[in-house]
Design a protein around this motif. Structure first.
Motif, PDB file in Angstrom:
ATOM      1  N   MET A 412       0.802  -1.217   0.000  1.00  0.00           N
ATOM      2  CA  MET A 412       0.000   0.000   0.000  1.00  0.00           C
ATOM      3  C   MET A 412       0.839   1.272   0.000  1.00  0.00           C
ATOM      4  N   SER A 413       2.141   1.135  -0.014  1.00  0.00           N
ATOM      5  CA  SER A 413       3.001   2.321   0.043  1.00  0.00           C
ATOM      6  C   SER A 413       2.889   3.109  -1.259  1.00  0.00           C
ATOM      7  N   ALA A 414       2.789   4.403  -1.126  1.00  0.00           N
ATOM      8  CA  ALA A 414       2.678   5.274  -2.298  1.00  0.00           C
ATOM      9  C   ALA A 414       2.998   6.699  -1.883  1.00  0.00           C
ATOM     10  N   VAL A 415       3.363   7.512  -2.853  1.00  0.00           N
ATOM     11  CA  VAL A 415       3.588   8.946  -2.660  1.00  0.00           C
ATOM     12  C   VAL A 415       2.455   9.681  -3.366  1.00  0.00           C
ATOM     13  N   TYR A 416       1.812  10.597  -2.634  1.00  0.00           N
ATOM     14  CA  TYR A 416       0.690  11.355  -3.180  1.00  0.00           C
ATOM     15  C   TYR A 416       1.157  12.774  -3.468  1.00  0.00           C
ATOM     16  N   HIS A 428      16.274  31.504 -10.470  1.00  0.00           N
ATOM     17  CA  HIS A 428      16.666  31.394  -9.066  1.00  0.00           C
ATOM     18  C   HIS A 428      16.236  30.056  -8.470  1.00  0.00           C
ATOM     19  N   GLU A 429      15.014  29.630  -8.781  1.00  0.00           N
ATOM     20  CA  GLU A 429      14.511  28.366  -8.234  1.00  0.00           C
ATOM     21  C   GLU A 429      15.352  27.189  -8.728  1.00  0.00           C
ATOM     22  N   ALA A 430      15.668  27.177 -10.028  1.00  0.00           N
ATOM     23  CA  ALA A 430      16.451  26.071 -10.585  1.00  0.00           C
ATOM     24  C   ALA A 430      17.851  26.036  -9.997  1.00  0.00           C
ATOM     25  N   ASN A 431      18.471  27.205  -9.851  1.00  0.00           N
ATOM     26  CA  ASN A 431      19.818  27.244  -9.260  1.00  0.00           C
ATOM     27  C   ASN A 431      19.795  26.766  -7.817  1.00  0.00           C
ATOM     28  N   ALA A 432      18.746  27.119  -7.079  1.00  0.00           N
ATOM     29  CA  ALA A 432      18.656  26.685  -5.682  1.00  0.00           C
ATOM     30  C   ALA A 432      18.515  25.166  -5.589  1.00  0.00           C
ATOM     31  N   TRP A 433      17.664  24.576  -6.419  1.00  0.00           N
ATOM     32  CA  TRP A 433      17.508  23.121  -6.397  1.00  0.00           C
ATOM     33  C   TRP A 433      18.803  22.431  -6.822  1.00  0.00           C
ATOM     34  N   GLU A 434      19.466  22.984  -7.810  1.00  0.00           N
ATOM     35  CA  GLU A 434      20.723  22.370  -8.261  1.00  0.00           C
ATOM     36  C   GLU A 434      21.761  22.381  -7.144  1.00  0.00           C
ATOM     37  N   LYS A 438      23.430  19.000  -5.473  1.00  0.00           N
ATOM     38  CA  LYS A 438      24.885  18.831  -5.468  1.00  0.00           C
ATOM     39  C   LYS A 438      25.429  18.725  -4.047  1.00  0.00           C
ATOM     40  N   GLY A 439      24.830  19.459  -3.109  1.00  0.00           N
ATOM     41  CA  GLY A 439      25.289  19.410  -1.733  1.00  0.00           C
ATOM     42  C   GLY A 439      24.786  18.218  -0.952  1.00  0.00           C
ATOM     43  N   GLY A 440      23.908  17.416  -1.543  1.00  0.00           N
ATOM     44  CA  GLY A 440      23.402  16.233  -0.863  1.00  0.00           C
ATOM     45  C   GLY A 440      22.235  16.499   0.065  1.00  0.00           C
ATOM     46  N   PHE A 441      21.668  17.710   0.028  1.00  0.00           N
ATOM     47  CA  PHE A 441      20.543  18.034   0.905  1.00  0.00           C
ATOM     48  C   PHE A 441      19.199  17.749   0.243  1.00  0.00           C
ATOM     49  N   ALA A 442      19.194  17.303  -0.996  1.00  0.00           N
ATOM     50  CA  ALA A 442      17.980  16.924  -1.718  1.00  0.00           C
ATOM     51  C   ALA A 442      18.375  15.913  -2.786  1.00  0.00           C
ATOM     52  N   ASP A 443      17.385  15.223  -3.344  1.00  0.00           N
ATOM     53  CA  ASP A 443      17.669  14.261  -4.404  1.00  0.00           C
ATOM     54  C   ASP A 443      16.892  14.637  -5.659  1.00  0.00           C
ATOM     55  N   GLU A 444      17.192  13.948  -6.748  1.00  0.00           N
ATOM     56  CA  GLU A 444      16.562  14.263  -8.021  1.00  0.00           C
ATOM     57  C   GLU A 444      15.054  14.002  -7.987  1.00  0.00           C
ATOM     58  N   ALA A 445      14.661  12.957  -7.266  1.00  0.00           N
ATOM     59  CA  ALA A 445      13.236  12.647  -7.185  1.00  0.00           C
ATOM     60  C   ALA A 445      12.464  13.771  -6.508  1.00  0.00           C
ATOM     61  N   GLU A 446      13.057  14.392  -5.471  1.00  0.00           N
ATOM     62  CA  GLU A 446      12.392  15.490  -4.777  1.00  0.00           C
ATOM     63  C   GLU A 446      12.200  16.686  -5.699  1.00  0.00           C
ATOM     64  N   ALA A 448      11.947  16.546  -9.004  1.00  0.00           N
ATOM     65  CA  ALA A 448      10.917  16.187  -9.980  1.00  0.00           C
ATOM     66  C   ALA A 448       9.524  16.318  -9.372  1.00  0.00           C
ATOM     67  N   ARG A 449       9.343  15.870  -8.132  1.00  0.00           N
ATOM     68  CA  ARG A 449       8.034  15.965  -7.487  1.00  0.00           C
ATOM     69  C   ARG A 449       7.672  17.423  -7.200  1.00  0.00           C
ATOM     70  N   ALA A 450       8.670  18.258  -6.893  1.00  0.00           N
ATOM     71  CA  ALA A 450       8.409  19.676  -6.644  1.00  0.00           C
ATOM     72  C   ALA A 450       7.898  20.381  -7.893  1.00  0.00           C
ATOM     73  N   ARG A 451       8.171  19.813  -9.058  1.00  0.00           N
ATOM     74  CA  ARG A 451       7.682  20.378 -10.311  1.00  0.00           C
ATOM     75  C   ARG A 451       6.474  19.617 -10.851  1.00  0.00           C
ATOM     76  N   GLY A 452       5.928  18.702 -10.021  1.00  0.00           N
ATOM     77  CA  GLY A 452       4.727  17.986 -10.421  1.00  0.00           C
ATOM     78  C   GLY A 452       4.975  16.835 -11.374  1.00  0.00           C
ATOM     79  N   ARG A 453       6.197  16.325 -11.426  1.00  0.00           N
ATOM     80  CA  ARG A 453       6.516  15.215 -12.328  1.00  0.00           C
ATOM     81  C   ARG A 453       6.752  13.942 -11.541  1.00  0.00           C
ATOM     82  N   ASN A 454       6.488  12.799 -12.189  1.00  0.00           N
ATOM     83  CA  ASN A 454       6.797  11.503 -11.619  1.00  0.00           C
ATOM     84  C   ASN A 454       8.268  11.194 -11.883  1.00  0.00           C
ATOM     85  N   PRO A 455       9.093  10.957 -10.843  1.00  0.00           N
ATOM     86  CA  PRO A 455      10.525  10.750 -11.059  1.00  0.00           C
ATOM     87  C   PRO A 455      10.842   9.590 -11.997  1.00  0.00           C
ATOM     88  N   GLN A 456      10.130   8.456 -11.858  1.00  0.00           N
ATOM     89  CA  GLN A 456      10.417   7.309 -12.714  1.00  0.00           C
ATOM     90  C   GLN A 456      10.053   7.612 -14.163  1.00  0.00           C
TER      91      GLN A 456
END
Length: 507
Positions: A412-416, A428-434, A438-446, A448-456
Motif C-alpha cells: 500500500m506504500s505510495a507517494v501522493y 533562481h529556483e532552478a539554481n537553488a535546487w541544483e 549537489k550538496g546532498g541536501f535533496a535528491d533528483e526525485a524530490e 521532480a516531485r516539486a515540479r509535479g513530475r513523476n521521477p520514474q
C-alpha cells in the motif's frame, strides 16, 4: 469588603470567601466581564450541539454565495486549482521487493491499472478521477463535508465500468441527515459510533431531500463505516459533522455583495440623469406656455441646444459622484479578511497582483502553507482511502498479480503528489535546487516531485530522449556527456569524428 460581605462574614464566612475569590477572578480577567462596550459573547454548546443548530443554514448560505457571488466562485475555483489541480492528486506507488529496493516493474503495472480505472471511477461514469476529485474537494470546502459510498464486487442492478470491480457513488452531505439521532443506539446526526466514538455505520437517506417529489421525511439505510468515505472540515474535538470553510466570513460576504449592488445601482442612476428644470415663482408660471402633453423627456444628442425654458425657469445639472472613489479601498480591505478566513491569498481572491517581487513571493509562500494543509487533509481523508480500497479490489479480483518477490508489507506504500507552488523566478529556483542536489541536501526525485513530475517517468523519458539524440547525432547542452573536454575522450573523437558525428576525411 462591601456592606453585604461585612454583614455576611459573621454568619457565613465560607460564602463571603467564595464571593471575594470570584470577584478577584473577574477583576483578573477583564475580557470575561460584559460591559457596555464589550459583549463578552461565548459558545457554551458542545461541538455537535453547535453544528446541529447552525450546520444546515451555514451550508445553504455557502451554496447560495457560490452560485451568485463572483468573489466566492473565484475563491473556490482557485482552491480547486491549488488543492487538487487539473491533473488531480498524483499517486506514485512505491512497492518494495524483498531486497529492500523499489520494484519499478510492479509499480509500473499498478500505475497503468490505476490510470485505466481513473477514466471512469464513479458509478455514473460521467467524471474522470481528476474531475471527481475537484468536485469532491469543492463540496468539502464549500459545504463543510462530502461523502462517497464504495461499490465493491458484485452489486445487484449495477455493472462496473472498469476492469477492477470498484466504483464510488458520490453523495452530497444532504444525504446524511442532521435530524436523525438515536442516542440509545449511539446515533447522532446520522452517524453511528461506539462508546469510544469510533464510527460503526452511516445512516444515509435513499434520495436527496431537495429533489422534487421527495420530502424531508424519508427512510434511511444503514451503511457500514468501511464502505463510506466521509470528508469533513472539523474545527473542534469530538465534532461529528463538518463546517464550511467560509463560515466565519458569511456575514461579511453578504454585506459586501449588498453594498456593491447598491453602489452599482447608484452609479447607473447617476449616469442616467442628465439635467432638471427648476420652476420659477408660481405667479410666473403660465400653463398656456406648456407644450401639448407636457415635458417629460427630452431627446439628448451631442451638441444639442435646448431653448424651451419658460419665464422664471432655470436648468440644473446633476453632480455625478459615482463610482465612489472610496469603494475600491473598502472592498480590498474586506477581501483581505475573506482571504484569511478561506486559507487563501488576498492577491488570489482580489485578482490584484500589485507590489514588489519580494512582497508577491512572501504572500505566495505564506498562502502555499494554507494550500498544502488543505491538500494533505484531502489526501488523508479521500485520496489514500480511495487508492488503498482500489488496490485491494484490484488484487482480489486478479487484475493485478503480486509477484512473489514483493514485500507484502509495502503493497500500500505510495507517494501522493498534488499541485506544487509555482516558480516566480525560474532561474533562481532552478539554481537553488541544483545547489541542494549537489550538496546532498535533496535528491533528483524530490526536485521532480516539486515540479509535479513523476521521477520514474521523467527518467524514462530523459533516457529515451538522450538515446534518440545520440543516435541521430544531435548535440544539446542537456546531455552533460558532451560537456566533457575532447582530450578526455579520445575514443569518442576517433569514432565520431567531427562535431556532426560523421567520420573525418584522412589523407
Amino acid at each position: 469588603m462591601n456592606l453585604i460581605d461585612r454583614l455576611l462574614a459573621p454568619i457565613a464566612p465560607g460564602v463571603v470567601a467564595k464571593r471575594l475569590r470570584n470577584q478577584h477572578m473577574i477583576m483578573a480577567y477583564e475580557a470575561a466581564r460584559p460591559t457596555r462596550t464589550h459583549k463578552a459573547r461565548g459558545e457554551p454548546l458542545s461541538a455537535n450541539a453547535a453544528i446541529q443548530v447552525a450546520g444546515r443554514s451555514l451550508r445553504e448560505q455557502c451554496r447560495w454565495l457560490d452560485e451568485n457571488h463572483d468573489i466566492v466562485t473565484g475563491l473556490f475555483d482557485r482552491l480547486e486549482e491549488r488543492v487538487v489541480g487539473g491533473a488531480g492528486i498524483g499517486v506514485e506507488p512505491l512497492v518494495l521487493g524483498l531486497d529492500g529496493t523499489v520494484d519499478t516493474d510492479f509499480c509500473a503495472t499498478i500505475k497503468n491499472a490505476w490510470a485505466e480505472w481513473s477514466l471512469r471511477p464513479e458509478t455514473a461514469g460521467e467524471l474522470s478521477r481528476p474531475q471527481m476529485e475537484r468536485l469532491v474537494a469543492r463540496t468539502w470546502l464549500r459545504d463543510g463535508e462530502a461523502l462517497a459510498q464504495k461499490v465493491m464486487g458484485t452489486v445487484p442492478n449495477y455493472k462496473h465500468l472498469t476492469a477492477v470491480p470498484f466504483a464510488l457513488e458520490l453523495l452530497e452531505p444532504d444525504y446524511l441527515p442532521f435530524d436523525y439521532s438515536d442516542l440509545a443506539k449511539g446515533i447522532l446526526q446520522g452517524i453511528e459510533r461506539d462508546a469510544w466514538r469510533r464510527v460503526r455505520a452511516y445512516h444515509l437517506l435513499k434520495a436527496h431531500p431537495g429533489d422534487l417529489g421527495h420530502g424531508i421525511f424519508q427512510q434511511t439505510k444503514r451503511v457500514e463505516a468501511d464502505r463510506v468515505i466521509h470528508v469533513a472540515n472539523r474545527k473542534r474535538i469530538g465534532q461529528n459533522r463538518g463546517v464550511p470553510l467560509l463560515h466565519a466570513a458569511l456575514i461579511r460576504l453578504a454585506d459586501l455583495k449588498d453594498y456593491e449592488e447598491s453602489e452599482r445601482i447608484a452609479a447607473r442612476i447617476s449616469a442616467a440623469m442628465a439635467f432638471y428644470i427648476k420652476k420659477g415663482e408660481p405667479q410666473e408660471y403660465d400653463p398656456k406656455n406648456e407644450p401639448e402633453g407636457g415635458r417629460s423627456t427630452f431627446p439628448i444628442a451631442p451638441g444639442m441646444i435646448f431653448d424651451g425654458l419658460q419665464p422664471g425657469e432655470d436648468m440644473g445639472m446633476f453632480e455625478s459622484n459615482r463610482p465612489n472613489p472610496m469603494l475600491e479601498g473598502y472592498r480590498n480591505g474586506m477581501l483581505r479578511a475573506v482571504a484569511a478566513a478561506g486559507r487563501s491569498a488576498y492577491s488570489t481572491v482580489a485578482r490584484s497582483y500589485d507590489g514588489t517581487y519580494s512582497a508577491q513571493r512572501q504572500e505566495l509562500v505564506e498562502a502555499q502553507e494554507g494550500y498544502d494543509l488543505l491538500q494533505h487533509e484531502f489526501i488523508d481523508y479521500w485520496c489514500r482511502p480511495v487508492y488503498r480500497a482500489w488496490l485491494t479490489m484490484a488484487i482480489a479480483s486478479g487484475v493485478i498479480q503480486v509477484p512473489a518477490t514483493v514485500d507484502p508489507r509495502s503493497l500500500m506504500s505510495a507517494v501522493y503528489q498534488g499541485p506544487v507552488m509555482p516558480w516566480i523566478n525560474p532561474v533562481h529556483e532552478a539554481n537553488a535546487w541544483e545547489s541542494l542536489v549537489k550538496g546532498g541536501f535533496a535528491d533528483e526525485a524530490e526536485v521532480a516531485r516539486a515540479r509535479g513530475r513523476n521521477p520514474q517517468e521523467l527518467k524514462k523519458s530523459r533516457a529515451a530522449e538522450i538515446a534518440l539524440n545520440r543516435e541521430l547525432g544531435l548535440i544539446f547542452s542537456s546531455d552533460a556527456a558532451h560537456s566533457v573536454p575532447a582530450a578526455n575522450k579520445p575514443e569518442a573523437t576517433n569514432q565520431q569524428g567531427g562535431a556532426n558525428g560523421q567520420p573525418e576525411e584522412t589523407e
